[in-house]
Design a protein around this motif. Structure first.
Motif, PDB file in Angstrom:
ATOM      1  N   PRO A 126       4.855   1.020  -0.219  1.00 50.22           N
ATOM      2  CA  PRO A 126       4.034   1.969  -0.984  1.00 50.22           C
ATOM      3  C   PRO A 126       4.201   3.397  -0.508  1.00 50.22           C
ATOM      4  O   PRO A 126       4.541   3.653   0.648  1.00 50.22           O
ATOM      5  N   GLY A 127       3.934   4.333  -1.403  1.00 51.29           N
ATOM      6  CA  GLY A 127       3.869   5.739  -1.023  1.00 51.29           C
ATOM      7  C   GLY A 127       2.622   5.997  -0.202  1.00 51.29           C
ATOM      8  O   GLY A 127       1.665   5.211  -0.212  1.00 51.29           O
ATOM      9  N   TRP A 128       2.620   7.104   0.506  1.00 54.93           N
ATOM     10  CA  TRP A 128       1.509   7.433   1.395  1.00 54.93           C
ATOM     11  C   TRP A 128       0.204   7.616   0.636  1.00 54.93           C
ATOM     12  O   TRP A 128      -0.860   7.142   1.053  1.00 54.93           O
ATOM     13  N   GLY A 165      12.513  12.565   3.897  1.00 54.37           N
ATOM     14  CA  GLY A 165      12.611  12.204   5.300  1.00 54.37           C
ATOM     15  C   GLY A 165      12.363  10.727   5.534  1.00 54.37           C
ATOM     16  O   GLY A 165      12.157   9.948   4.614  1.00 54.37           O
ATOM     17  N   GLU A 166      12.379  10.360   6.802  1.00 56.94           N
ATOM     18  CA  GLU A 166      12.195   8.964   7.177  1.00 56.94           C
ATOM     19  C   GLU A 166      10.713   8.607   7.247  1.00 56.94           C
ATOM     20  O   GLU A 166       9.852   9.474   7.407  1.00 56.94           O
ATOM     21  N   ASP A 167      10.444   7.315   7.153  1.00 54.33           N
ATOM     22  CA  ASP A 167       9.100   6.808   7.383  1.00 54.33           C
ATOM     23  C   ASP A 167       8.761   7.067   8.852  1.00 54.33           C
ATOM     24  O   ASP A 167       9.543   6.764   9.757  1.00 54.33           O
ATOM     25  N   LYS A 168       7.575   7.632   9.103  1.00 59.33           N
ATOM     26  CA  LYS A 168       7.188   7.956  10.474  1.00 59.33           C
ATOM     27  C   LYS A 168       7.153   6.725  11.379  1.00 59.33           C
ATOM     28  O   LYS A 168       7.417   6.824  12.581  1.00 59.33           O
ATOM     29  N   ALA A 220      -2.991   0.072   5.858  1.00 61.89           N
ATOM     30  CA  ALA A 220      -2.184   0.073   4.637  1.00 61.89           C
ATOM     31  C   ALA A 220      -1.436  -1.244   4.461  1.00 61.89           C
ATOM     32  O   ALA A 220      -1.339  -1.774   3.351  1.00 61.89           O
ATOM     33  N   THR A 221      -0.902  -1.790   5.555  1.00 59.44           N
ATOM     34  CA  THR A 221      -0.105  -3.017   5.444  1.00 59.44           C
ATOM     35  C   THR A 221      -0.953  -4.226   5.079  1.00 59.44           C
ATOM     36  O   THR A 221      -0.416  -5.251   4.659  1.00 59.44           O
ATOM     37  N   VAL A 239      -6.154   3.503   8.315  1.00 59.60           N
ATOM     38  CA  VAL A 239      -5.136   3.572   9.360  1.00 59.60           C
ATOM     39  C   VAL A 239      -3.787   3.425   8.659  1.00 59.60           C
ATOM     40  O   VAL A 239      -3.477   2.380   8.096  1.00 59.60           O
ATOM     41  N   THR A 240      -3.012   4.494   8.667  1.00 62.25           N
ATOM     42  CA  THR A 240      -1.714   4.490   7.992  1.00 62.25           C
ATOM     43  C   THR A 240      -0.651   3.903   8.909  1.00 62.25           C
ATOM     44  O   THR A 240      -0.320   4.485   9.940  1.00 62.25           O
ATOM     45  N   ASP A 241      -0.130   2.736   8.522  1.00 66.25           N
ATOM     46  CA  ASP A 241       0.915   2.109   9.330  1.00 66.25           C
ATOM     47  C   ASP A 241       2.195   1.858   8.528  1.00 66.25           C
ATOM     48  O   ASP A 241       3.094   1.146   8.987  1.00 66.25           O
ATOM     49  N   VAL A 242       2.295   2.466   7.353  1.00 64.40           N
ATOM     50  CA  VAL A 242       3.524   2.406   6.563  1.00 64.40           C
ATOM     51  C   VAL A 242       3.443   3.471   5.470  1.00 64.40           C
ATOM     52  O   VAL A 242       2.352   3.848   5.033  1.00 64.40           O
ATOM     53  N   GLY A 243       4.598   3.983   5.063  1.00 65.82           N
ATOM     54  CA  GLY A 243       4.663   4.814   3.869  1.00 65.82           C
ATOM     55  C   GLY A 243       4.512   6.303   4.046  1.00 65.82           C
ATOM     56  O   GLY A 243       4.723   7.054   3.107  1.00 65.82           O
TER      57      GLY A 243
END
Length: 473
Positions: free
Chosen positions: A215-217, A81-84, A125-126, A68-72
């Protein structure tokens, strides 16, 4: 029977053998929880679910991990671009963690609605910043990193195998726009750790050996798949759009840090188009599962719709196609309502015709297994289902047992309908009786009016030699 899967890494459909006998480690790229997942996203999760079910159908134990991507994850996907998550925070006036939790729960609700089996773990991620920092440090020790004013970057020129997944040459890949090319050594280089902008306060930022940032994605998937599955693991899945950037960079990170492939088999589903074109917010044609429900569709009808196309083929979504899928699913449900309730069985019958056997039909079982084991050929598998239900030489109990087995892969929830007659309200029953009286009196106008009134109650009347048959609309 041998399982064959298409490996994007080798560009071939190959026999599959797990690294550890009887067990498969599988990682599926999950959602970035800044907005609702749309039907294109959900196709990827349905594909990975069918893959997992096919492996289990063949007797393998599967450990599925989905991040689950919640940062980066930046808007541009390639470090620009901006962080989603920040985009969502500004849009909704909530904290990043509130945003992540809300959309993660919406995502899990969609998975449940589509009867997608849950993963063993959904790492965020966090929650794994330390593992990501440690992987970047490993890359740093091995000479794969360099520093810019924007962050710590991976030097793709140091990895001769970079580009093997996508098949793209370095010059074909576009440079990231956020960092000036004067600072990047190669157009294909990508961020491992981003520095927090000095002029903007971020909620999601952490101390690191290189300074405060995030961190990067790409590093999150490499670090978390390694933690939960080890390296290498068996299968990595995702959408075809992940091949040129995200998955290519994941491969590079694992190879650079640990000197091994991240996964032996990489599998990707193709896009969903809408009315023959792309999905886009600007076109107003990005639909969610909730949108389908609002239109009166059962989410399982969308699952049926997706099963009707091979995962590596483009799938064109139209409302007419959804109606066709819903009608086919409803027809199948009505058919199985007439079958006797049978226990789920692995017992296989001899060739057709043992009345009341209630065991799995051998010829149809072989055909079904052959279809799904040939790179998840679900359209062929559905064709086997319809051949079975239309075969008058197979008794209903055997059909029921066989369909229950098939549904372990298809996931159409047929057990919810098997042998369960429709509960028809008294007022609908009375309308059907009135319509029969009108038909006997040859009052066709009244008969049609009553049919339409019955339809408004959610039921359909079909006239048969045995009398009216009521089904759900």
């Amino acid at each position: 029977m041998e399982i064959k899967l298409h490996n994007s890494l080798t560009r071939r459909t190959e026999p599959f053998s797990p690294i550890s006998s009887g067990h498969v480690g599988m990682y599926s790229c999950g959602p970035t929880v800044y907005w609702f997942a749309h039907i294109g996203n959900m196709r990827a999760f349905l594909f990975s679910d069918v893959l997992r079910r096919v492996l289990e159908y063949n007797g393998l134990e599967v450990t599925l991990v989905m991040n689950v991507t919640d940062v980066g994850h930046l808007v541009g996907d390639v470090d620009d671009g901006e962080d989603k998550m920040i985009v969502a925070m500004l849009r909704e006036g909530k904290s990043g963690y509130q945003i992540a939790e809300f959309y993660a729960q919406a995502f899990f609700a969609d998975l449940s609605a589509l009867n997608i089996k849950p993963a063993a773990v959904y790492p965020r991620a966090t929650d794994h910043i330390q593992e990501q920092i440690e992987m970047v440090q490993a890359l740093e020790r091995k000479g794969f990193t360099y520093r810019t004013s924007d962050g710590i970057y991976f030097d793709t020129a140091r990895l001769p195998s970079y580009g093997r997944l996508s098949g793209q040459k370095a010059e074909d890949k576009r440079a990231g726009a956020r960092v000036d090319m004067a600072e990047k050594l190669n157009a294909t280089d990508f961020a491992l750790w981003k520095f927090s902008p000095e002029d903007m306060e971020r909620e999601m930022e952490w101390e690191s050996p290189w300074g405060i940032g995030f961190p990067g994605w790409h590093i999150e998937c490499s670090a978390m798949s390694k933690k939960y599955l080890g390296l290498p693991f068996d299968i990595h899945t995702g959408g075809i759009d992940h091949i040129p950037v995200h998955h290519e960079n994941e491969l590079a990170q694992a190879m650079g840090a640990d000197g091994v492939l991240e996964a032996n088999v990489w599998m990707h589903n193709d896009f969903i188009t809408v009315d023959g074109g792309r999905m886009a917010k600007s076109l107003g044609n990005i639909y969610t599962i909730a949108n389908l429900v609002e239109k009166g569709f059962d989410p399982i009808a969308f699952r049926y719709f997706v099963l009707g196309s091979h995962y590596r083929s483009k799938l064109n979504f139209t409302w007419e196609a959804m109606e066709g899928a819903q009608n086919a699913l409803n027809k199948l449900r009505e058919i199985v309502r007439e079958y006797p309730i049978v226990p789920s069985s692995d017992q296989v019958s001899p060739p057709h015709g043992e009345e009341g056997s209630g065991v799995v039909d051998a010829p149809y079982s072989t055909r079904f297994l052959s279809a799904v084991n040939e790179d998840l050929n679900t359209p062929a598998a559905l064709a086997v289902v319809w051949d079975l239900v239309n075969d008058a030489t197979v008794d209903d109990a055997t059909k029921a047992s066989t369909l229950l087995r098939f549904d372990e892969v298809l996931g159409l929830c047929l057990s919810d309908y098997l042998g369960r007659q429709i509960d028809v309200p008294v007022d609908v029953t009375e309308l059907v009786a009135q319509r029969e009286e009108a038909r006997r009196s040859k009052n066709w106008a009244e008969s049609d009016r009553l049919r339409d009134e019955i339809a408004t109650r959610g039921f359909v009347v079909k006239d048969t030699p045995q009398g009216p048959k009521i089904s759900l609309a």
